[in-house]
Write a protein that holds these residues in place. Sequence first.
Motif, PDB file in Angstrom:
ATOM      1  N   ARG A  26       0.828  -1.211   0.000  1.00 17.65           N
ATOM      2  CA  ARG A  26       0.000   0.000   0.000  1.00 17.65           C
ATOM      3  C   ARG A  26       0.857   1.254   0.000  1.00 17.65           C
ATOM      4  O   ARG A  26       0.799   2.065  -0.909  1.00 17.65           O
ATOM      5  CB  ARG A  26      -0.942  -0.011   1.206  1.00 17.65           C
ATOM      6  CG  ARG A  26      -1.773   1.269   1.376  1.00 17.65           C
ATOM      7  CD  ARG A  26      -2.642   1.192   2.615  1.00 17.65           C
ATOM      8  NE  ARG A  26      -3.324   2.458   2.870  1.00 17.65           N
ATOM      9  CZ  ARG A  26      -2.879   3.400   3.691  1.00 17.65           C
ATOM     10  NH1 ARG A  26      -1.725   3.226   4.349  1.00 17.65           N
ATOM     11  NH2 ARG A  26      -3.578   4.518   3.876  1.00 17.65           N
ATOM     12  N   ARG A  27       1.636   1.441   1.064  1.00 12.55           N
ATOM     13  CA  ARG A  27       2.516   2.607   1.180  1.00 12.55           C
ATOM     14  C   ARG A  27       3.860   2.174   1.740  1.00 12.55           C
ATOM     15  O   ARG A  27       3.967   1.113   2.367  1.00 12.55           O
ATOM     16  CB  ARG A  27       1.897   3.685   2.090  1.00 12.55           C
ATOM     17  CG  ARG A  27       0.576   4.238   1.579  1.00 12.55           C
ATOM     18  CD  ARG A  27       0.035   5.342   2.478  1.00 12.55           C
ATOM     19  NE  ARG A  27       0.845   6.562   2.381  1.00 12.55           N
ATOM     20  CZ  ARG A  27       0.548   7.702   3.030  1.00 12.55           C
ATOM     21  NH1 ARG A  27      -0.511   7.737   3.814  1.00 12.55           N
ATOM     22  NH2 ARG A  27       1.309   8.769   2.891  1.00 12.55           N
ATOM     23  N   ILE A  28       4.858   3.019   1.521  1.00 11.16           N
ATOM     24  CA  ILE A  28       6.203   2.735   2.024  1.00 11.16           C
ATOM     25  C   ILE A  28       6.629   3.894   2.913  1.00 11.16           C
ATOM     26  O   ILE A  28       6.736   5.042   2.457  1.00 11.16           O
ATOM     27  CB  ILE A  28       7.209   2.557   0.874  1.00 11.16           C
ATOM     28  CG1 ILE A  28       6.784   1.410  -0.041  1.00 11.16           C
ATOM     29  CG2 ILE A  28       8.616   2.316   1.431  1.00 11.16           C
ATOM     30  CD1 ILE A  28       7.645   1.270  -1.290  1.00 11.16           C
ATOM     31  N   LEU A  83      16.295  -3.282   7.501  1.00 13.07           N
ATOM     32  CA  LEU A  83      15.263  -4.262   7.805  1.00 13.07           C
ATOM     33  C   LEU A  83      13.918  -3.632   7.483  1.00 13.07           C
ATOM     34  O   LEU A  83      13.648  -2.498   7.876  1.00 13.07           O
ATOM     35  CB  LEU A  83      15.308  -4.660   9.279  1.00 13.07           C
ATOM     36  CG  LEU A  83      14.175  -5.556   9.781  1.00 13.07           C
ATOM     37  CD1 LEU A  83      14.305  -6.963   9.203  1.00 13.07           C
ATOM     38  CD2 LEU A  83      14.169  -5.604  11.318  1.00 13.07           C
ATOM     39  N   VAL A  84      13.058  -4.380   6.760  1.00 13.33           N
ATOM     40  CA  VAL A  84      11.747  -3.876   6.385  1.00 13.33           C
ATOM     41  C   VAL A  84      10.672  -4.675   7.119  1.00 13.33           C
ATOM     42  O   VAL A  84      10.644  -5.907   7.050  1.00 13.33           O
ATOM     43  CB  VAL A  84      11.518  -3.984   4.866  1.00 13.33           C
ATOM     44  CG1 VAL A  84      10.146  -3.437   4.486  1.00 13.33           C
ATOM     45  CG2 VAL A  84      12.617  -3.248   4.101  1.00 13.33           C
ATOM     46  N   ALA A  85       9.802  -3.966   7.836  1.00 12.25           N
ATOM     47  CA  ALA A  85       8.660  -4.594   8.480  1.00 12.25           C
ATOM     48  C   ALA A  85       7.454  -4.478   7.556  1.00 12.25           C
ATOM     49  O   ALA A  85       7.162  -3.395   7.029  1.00 12.25           O
ATOM     50  CB  ALA A  85       8.354  -3.922   9.817  1.00 12.25           C
ATOM     51  N   CYS A  86       6.764  -5.586   7.334  1.00 17.16           N
ATOM     52  CA  CYS A  86       5.632  -5.645   6.407  1.00 17.16           C
ATOM     53  C   CYS A  86       4.356  -5.842   7.226  1.00 17.16           C
ATOM     54  O   CYS A  86       4.204  -6.874   7.897  1.00 17.16           O
ATOM     55  CB  CYS A  86       5.821  -6.797   5.423  1.00 17.16           C
ATOM     56  SG  CYS A  86       7.453  -6.810   4.622  1.00 17.16           S
ATOM     57  N   LEU A  87       3.466  -4.867   7.199  1.00 17.11           N
ATOM     58  CA  LEU A  87       2.300  -4.884   8.080  1.00 17.11           C
ATOM     59  C   LEU A  87       1.135  -5.661   7.473  1.00 17.11           C
ATOM     60  O   LEU A  87       0.791  -5.480   6.301  1.00 17.11           O
ATOM     61  CB  LEU A  87       1.845  -3.458   8.391  1.00 17.11           C
ATOM     62  CG  LEU A  87       2.874  -2.516   9.025  1.00 17.11           C
ATOM     63  CD1 LEU A  87       2.189  -1.229   9.493  1.00 17.11           C
ATOM     64  CD2 LEU A  87       3.631  -3.174  10.167  1.00 17.11           C
ATOM     65  N   GLY A  88       0.519  -6.489   8.293  1.00 11.87           N
ATOM     66  CA  GLY A  88      -0.664  -7.238   7.892  1.00 11.87           C
ATOM     67  C   GLY A  88      -1.925  -6.741   8.563  1.00 11.87           C
ATOM     68  O   GLY A  88      -3.023  -7.238   8.325  1.00 11.87           O
ATOM     69  N   ALA A  89      -1.770  -5.749   9.442  1.00 15.81           N
ATOM     70  CA  ALA A  89      -2.896  -5.115  10.123  1.00 15.81           C
ATOM     71  C   ALA A  89      -2.546  -3.645  10.310  1.00 15.81           C
ATOM     72  O   ALA A  89      -1.401  -3.242  10.102  1.00 15.81           O
ATOM     73  CB  ALA A  89      -3.176  -5.782  11.470  1.00 15.81           C
ATOM     74  N   PRO A 193      -3.016  -2.490   6.475  1.00 16.30           N
ATOM     75  CA  PRO A 193      -2.384  -3.687   5.922  1.00 16.30           C
ATOM     76  C   PRO A 193      -1.741  -3.379   4.568  1.00 16.30           C
ATOM     77  O   PRO A 193      -2.310  -2.650   3.752  1.00 16.30           O
ATOM     78  CB  PRO A 193      -3.559  -4.663   5.765  1.00 16.30           C
ATOM     79  CG  PRO A 193      -4.576  -4.205   6.747  1.00 16.30           C
ATOM     80  CD  PRO A 193      -4.445  -2.708   6.781  1.00 16.30           C
ATOM     81  N   GLY A 194      -0.555  -3.910   4.362  1.00 17.44           N
ATOM     82  CA  GLY A 194       0.167  -3.654   3.118  1.00 17.44           C
ATOM     83  C   GLY A 194       1.203  -2.556   3.230  1.00 17.44           C
ATOM     84  O   GLY A 194       1.998  -2.351   2.304  1.00 17.44           O
ATOM     85  N   ASP A 195       1.236  -1.833   4.358  1.00 12.42           N
ATOM     86  CA  ASP A 195       2.266  -0.814   4.552  1.00 12.42           C
ATOM     87  C   ASP A 195       3.620  -1.472   4.836  1.00 12.42           C
ATOM     88  O   ASP A 195       3.699  -2.470   5.556  1.00 12.42           O
ATOM     89  CB  ASP A 195       1.902   0.114   5.705  1.00 12.42           C
ATOM     90  CG  ASP A 195       0.742   1.033   5.378  1.00 12.42           C
ATOM     91  OD1 ASP A 195       0.425   1.197   4.181  1.00 12.42           O
ATOM     92  OD2 ASP A 195       0.146   1.594   6.322  1.00 12.42           O
TER      93      ASP A 195
END
Length: 229
Positions: A26-28, A83-89, A193-195
């Motif tokens: 979604r966004r970065i 390190l990239v954190a990928c959000l699911g919520a 989610p998707g950030d």
Amino acid sequence: MTSYVFPPPQTPSLPVVGSEARFPVRRIFCVGRNYADHAREMGHDPDREPPFFFDKPADALVIGEAAIPYPPLTAKLEHEAELVACLGAGGRDIPVDRALDLVWGYAIGNDLTRRDVQAQAKKLGRPWSLAKGFDASAVCGPVHPLSATGHPASGRIALSVNGATRQEGDLAQMIWSLAEVISILSREILLCPGDLIYTGTPAGVGPLQPGDRIRIEIAGLGHLENTVA
């Protein structure tokens, strides 16, 4: 049925390790100067600075080991292993003790920067979004599900160019932990989610040239290699 004046763009997405499914982006968001040694090399005092954020468009992704096109209008493209954190919520005003519940998985990233463009913008007191958010500025490897990695609070992070180590540190050296970063960012913006959240880079950022081979390693996530085209 909705009609569009032209076909809408596809949602950018990342591959997921061990799955045919894709992670929609979604966004970065990126947190700046989140390692003390990097803050110092950029001329700032890490003991007094609260975290600050900037963003990149989702379609700036360079996915996996795809080639990195050298961008225009710069003579100083620089690497930043993250390190990239990928959000699911998502959510707003997330407390620190619940912040990691938002994370779906982790990936290896490279926050590419047109450093000369950034320096000029800073000198003139102007926004430096185009120094960070240009086309193909957000390199990101495949997403490792949380179930396979846990939350990597410590471990080696390193970047080499043509076999020579440029950056090396430990995830435990972050000034603001990922939970704190998520919590603070959620006060400013609604997370969804998707950030993706790029969590900062250790010292040793440096220039890249066409033909350079970049390798980033993060403990528990393996490695990511890209060539500058």
